[in-house]
Design a protein around this motif. Sequence first.
Motif, PDB file in Angstrom:
ATOM      1  N   HIS A   1      -5.471  -4.758  -8.793  1.00 37.58           N
ATOM      2  CA  HIS A   1      -5.965  -4.048  -7.721  1.00 37.58           C
ATOM      3  C   HIS A   1      -6.254  -2.467  -7.928  1.00 37.58           C
ATOM      4  O   HIS A   1      -7.141  -1.854  -7.617  1.00 37.58           O
ATOM      5  CB  HIS A   1      -4.831  -4.071  -6.855  1.00 37.58           C
ATOM      6  CG  HIS A   1      -4.836  -3.189  -5.363  1.00 37.58           C
ATOM      7  ND1 HIS A   1      -5.746  -3.557  -4.400  1.00 37.58           N
ATOM      8  CD2 HIS A   1      -4.196  -1.861  -5.246  1.00 37.58           C
ATOM      9  CE1 HIS A   1      -5.698  -2.474  -3.490  1.00 37.58           C
ATOM     10  NE2 HIS A   1      -4.823  -1.557  -4.017  1.00 37.58           N
ATOM     11  N   LEU A   2      -5.299  -2.013  -8.886  1.00 37.37           N
ATOM     12  CA  LEU A   2      -5.318  -0.419  -9.263  1.00 37.37           C
ATOM     13  C   LEU A   2      -6.567  -0.276 -10.250  1.00 37.37           C
ATOM     14  O   LEU A   2      -7.213   0.901 -10.156  1.00 37.37           O
ATOM     15  CB  LEU A   2      -3.974   0.000  -9.818  1.00 37.37           C
ATOM     16  CG  LEU A   2      -2.817   0.064  -8.971  1.00 37.37           C
ATOM     17  CD1 LEU A   2      -1.646   0.385  -9.783  1.00 37.37           C
ATOM     18  CD2 LEU A   2      -2.893   1.087  -7.996  1.00 37.37           C
TER      19      LEU A   2
ATOM     20  N   ALA B   1     -12.871  -1.329  -3.204  1.00 34.66           N
ATOM     21  CA  ALA B   1     -12.438  -0.007  -3.645  1.00 34.66           C
ATOM     22  C   ALA B   1     -13.089   1.135  -2.957  1.00 34.66           C
ATOM     23  O   ALA B   1     -12.742   2.369  -2.637  1.00 34.66           O
ATOM     24  CB  ALA B   1     -12.185   0.165  -5.034  1.00 34.66           C
TER      25      ALA B   1
ATOM     26  N   ILE C   1       3.785   4.473  -7.775  1.00 28.42           N
ATOM     27  CA  ILE C   1       2.926   3.144  -7.007  1.00 28.42           C
ATOM     28  C   ILE C   1       3.898   2.440  -6.183  1.00 28.42           C
ATOM     29  O   ILE C   1       4.794   1.523  -6.942  1.00 28.42           O
ATOM     30  CB  ILE C   1       2.217   2.179  -7.693  1.00 28.42           C
ATOM     31  CG1 ILE C   1       1.274   3.232  -8.742  1.00 28.42           C
ATOM     32  CG2 ILE C   1       1.631   1.158  -7.302  1.00 28.42           C
ATOM     33  CD1 ILE C   1       0.163   3.722  -8.076  1.00 28.42           C
TER      34      ILE C   1
ATOM     35  N   ALA D   1      -9.788   0.273  -8.317  1.00 30.03           N
ATOM     36  CA  ALA D   1      -9.899   1.798  -7.772  1.00 30.03           C
ATOM     37  C   ALA D   1     -10.256   2.425  -8.877  1.00 30.03           C
ATOM     38  O   ALA D   1     -10.947   3.722  -8.925  1.00 30.03           O
ATOM     39  CB  ALA D   1      -8.542   2.126  -7.152  1.00 30.03           C
TER      40      ALA D   1
ATOM     41  N   VAL E   1      -0.342  -1.162  -1.823  1.00 29.61           N
ATOM     42  CA  VAL E   1      -0.602  -2.456  -2.613  1.00 29.61           C
ATOM     43  C   VAL E   1       0.247  -3.435  -1.666  1.00 29.61           C
ATOM     44  O   VAL E   1       1.185  -3.297  -1.596  1.00 29.61           O
ATOM     45  CB  VAL E   1       0.139  -2.282  -4.185  1.00 29.61           C
ATOM     46  CG1 VAL E   1      -0.184  -3.475  -4.810  1.00 29.61           C
ATOM     47  CG2 VAL E   1      -0.509  -0.954  -4.794  1.00 29.61           C
TER      48      VAL E   1
ATOM     49  N   ASN F   1      -4.998  11.355  -9.508  1.00 32.51           N
ATOM     50  CA  ASN F   1      -3.872  10.439  -8.577  1.00 32.51           C
ATOM     51  C   ASN F   1      -4.225  10.617  -7.417  1.00 32.51           C
ATOM     52  O   ASN F   1      -3.899   9.760  -6.459  1.00 32.51           O
ATOM     53  CB  ASN F   1      -2.542  10.964  -9.303  1.00 32.51           C
ATOM     54  CG  ASN F   1      -2.391  10.675 -10.573  1.00 32.51           C
ATOM     55  OD1 ASN F   1      -2.648   9.675 -11.288  1.00 32.51           O
ATOM     56  ND2 ASN F   1      -1.220  11.752 -11.329  1.00 32.51           N
TER      57      ASN F   1
ATOM     58  N   THR G   1      -7.547  -1.851   1.639  1.00 32.54           N
ATOM     59  CA  THR G   1      -6.351  -2.102   1.125  1.00 32.54           C
ATOM     60  C   THR G   1      -5.960  -3.404   1.191  1.00 32.54           C
ATOM     61  O   THR G   1      -5.322  -4.139   0.318  1.00 32.54           O
ATOM     62  CB  THR G   1      -5.113  -1.137   1.413  1.00 32.54           C
ATOM     63  OG1 THR G   1      -4.932  -1.249   3.009  1.00 32.54           O
ATOM     64  CG2 THR G   1      -5.489   0.285   1.278  1.00 32.54           C
TER      65      THR G   1
ATOM     66  N   LEU H   1      -7.646   8.576  -6.116  1.00 30.16           N
ATOM     67  CA  LEU H   1      -7.131   7.020  -6.300  1.00 30.16           C
ATOM     68  C   LEU H   1      -6.507   6.552  -4.896  1.00 30.16           C
ATOM     69  O   LEU H   1      -6.792   5.715  -4.422  1.00 30.16           O
ATOM     70  CB  LEU H   1      -6.228   6.930  -7.444  1.00 30.16           C
ATOM     71  CG  LEU H   1      -7.212   6.837  -8.795  1.00 30.16           C
ATOM     72  CD1 LEU H   1      -5.811   6.324  -9.776  1.00 30.16           C
ATOM     73  CD2 LEU H   1      -7.967   5.653  -8.906  1.00 30.16           C
ATOM     74  N   LYS H   2      -5.420   7.669  -4.558  1.00 33.13           N
ATOM     75  CA  LYS H   2      -4.811   7.137  -3.336  1.00 33.13           C
ATOM     76  C   LYS H   2      -5.475   7.585  -1.928  1.00 33.13           C
ATOM     77  O   LYS H   2      -5.343   6.700  -1.013  1.00 33.13           O
ATOM     78  CB  LYS H   2      -3.603   7.655  -3.419  1.00 33.13           C
ATOM     79  CG  LYS H   2      -2.485   7.186  -4.592  1.00 33.13           C
ATOM     80  CD  LYS H   2      -1.147   7.873  -4.493  1.00 33.13           C
ATOM     81  CE  LYS H   2      -0.406   7.362  -5.667  1.00 33.13           C
ATOM     82  NZ  LYS H   2       1.183   7.879  -5.729  1.00 33.13           N
TER      83      LYS H   2
ATOM     84  N   ALA I   1      -5.484   3.025  -3.453  1.00 37.74           N
ATOM     85  CA  ALA I   1      -4.559   3.022  -4.394  1.00 37.74           C
ATOM     86  C   ALA I   1      -3.196   3.255  -3.687  1.00 37.74           C
ATOM     87  O   ALA I   1      -1.984   3.072  -4.394  1.00 37.74           O
ATOM     88  CB  ALA I   1      -4.427   3.587  -5.553  1.00 37.74           C
ATOM     89  N   HIS I   2      -3.010   4.035  -2.534  1.00 37.50           N
ATOM     90  CA  HIS I   2      -2.038   4.269  -1.859  1.00 37.50           C
ATOM     91  C   HIS I   2      -1.336   3.102  -1.251  1.00 37.50           C
ATOM     92  O   HIS I   2       0.035   3.395  -0.789  1.00 37.50           O
ATOM     93  CB  HIS I   2      -2.194   5.345  -0.682  1.00 37.50           C
ATOM     94  CG  HIS I   2      -3.196   4.611   0.672  1.00 37.50           C
ATOM     95  ND1 HIS I   2      -4.310   4.275   0.572  1.00 37.50           N
ATOM     96  CD2 HIS I   2      -2.685   4.249   1.724  1.00 37.50           C
ATOM     97  CE1 HIS I   2      -4.942   3.787   1.521  1.00 37.50           C
ATOM     98  NE2 HIS I   2      -3.844   3.688   2.351  1.00 37.50           N
TER      99      HIS I   2
END
Length: 398
Positions: free
Chosen positions: A380-381, A92, A171, A384, A369, A357, A97, A360-361, A366-367
């Motif tokens: 997974h999230l 992370a 997501i 992050a 998955v 938000n 990813t 995170l991405k 987190a962008h």
Amino acid sequence: NEGMMGVSKNTSHPPMNDALRQRLTQSHFCLQHELVPLVESDLKQALTPKLSQLLRIWEQVEIERFVPSTRGVVGRPQRERVALARAFVAKAVLGLTETSALVERLMSDVLLRRLCGFDMRCKTPLNESLFSRAFTQFTQQDLPARVHAALIKTQLGDALIGHLSRDSTAIEARESVVKTAPIAALIAAADTASTPPRKRGRPRKGEARPAPEPSRLARQAAGQAAGQSVAAMLAELSSTCDIGVKKNSEGYKYAWKGYKLHLDVADGMIPISVILTSASVHDSQVAIPLAMMSAQRVTSLYDVMDAAYCSPIIRTHSRSLGHVPLIDHNPRSGEKMEFAPHEAQRFKERSTVERVNARLKDNFGAHRVNVRGAAKVMTHLMFAVLVLTADQLQRWMI
């Protein structure tokens, strides 16, 4: 390596102060001026800024305390679970990813592999199946969520939070949409139900009709008053992959396939509570369990939400927790009620959840998955979210 990770605990420094700002400042001094130089001296090599950040985050979250020990367990010993947990935190931090990218990075970066705590004497190369089995186990243990909850209670449990900003983010998932039952089957089930369908139109004179079924928000509010747990409320919410529709910042609608991540974020862009639902679940349906989860962890004053949460039930529940609700009014084809000037100024704090938000991405993977199923997607999230929380807490230290 485990002793190296905890070196700051054994060094002599002034006792921690109970005040949050002073406690975080002293912790920053230990991490920046004691831990990193001692590790660099032991390795006889300077750490890159990203590895220094990773080292501080490991020390902040202490994930090794939450990995169950396998000593004394009958059977083949599990390989280096603490090192694997640290590696997923590193994944992370590095914004990776895919597990294959993490394995490739570990195999090519001896320093990173050593910092994670892998046995350098082992000649067997790391492989994706090893990480996949460990990830499944961490999902069953709810590992990153438990570490995040403990971190919040430890660092902010005795603090007074000014604003909790609430929102959700899309997501996108790479899995098939779970199909619901056909409409014909639902109609047949309704026809064979024990209770007759509700008649349309106004009732006749003297006719008594049963009261309408209470809404989910009403059931959640009544359940909270009756002592219903957050887990029981979440059991009523769908968590399968489906289609969601949302308006972006420019007012245009867009659709996606996957899930929806709901967050409560404190001042300083620190995530307090996180819930994952299906993409089609409306934001308002998660407001009450999310507020209850946050109230169990921190003490806050204001609940800041956009017009999607405009409901008298949510406002009443917020006040029942001792909070002041600041919810943008949804006119619903009527006249919009504007905030008072001081409320409008406080409502600007809602941008913290939008920035969380985005971070995170943009920064923590987190962008995209690449796992399937709500439980694994949540794991997974949460890695992050855990890394972002530690990073934001350390920004407070400076």
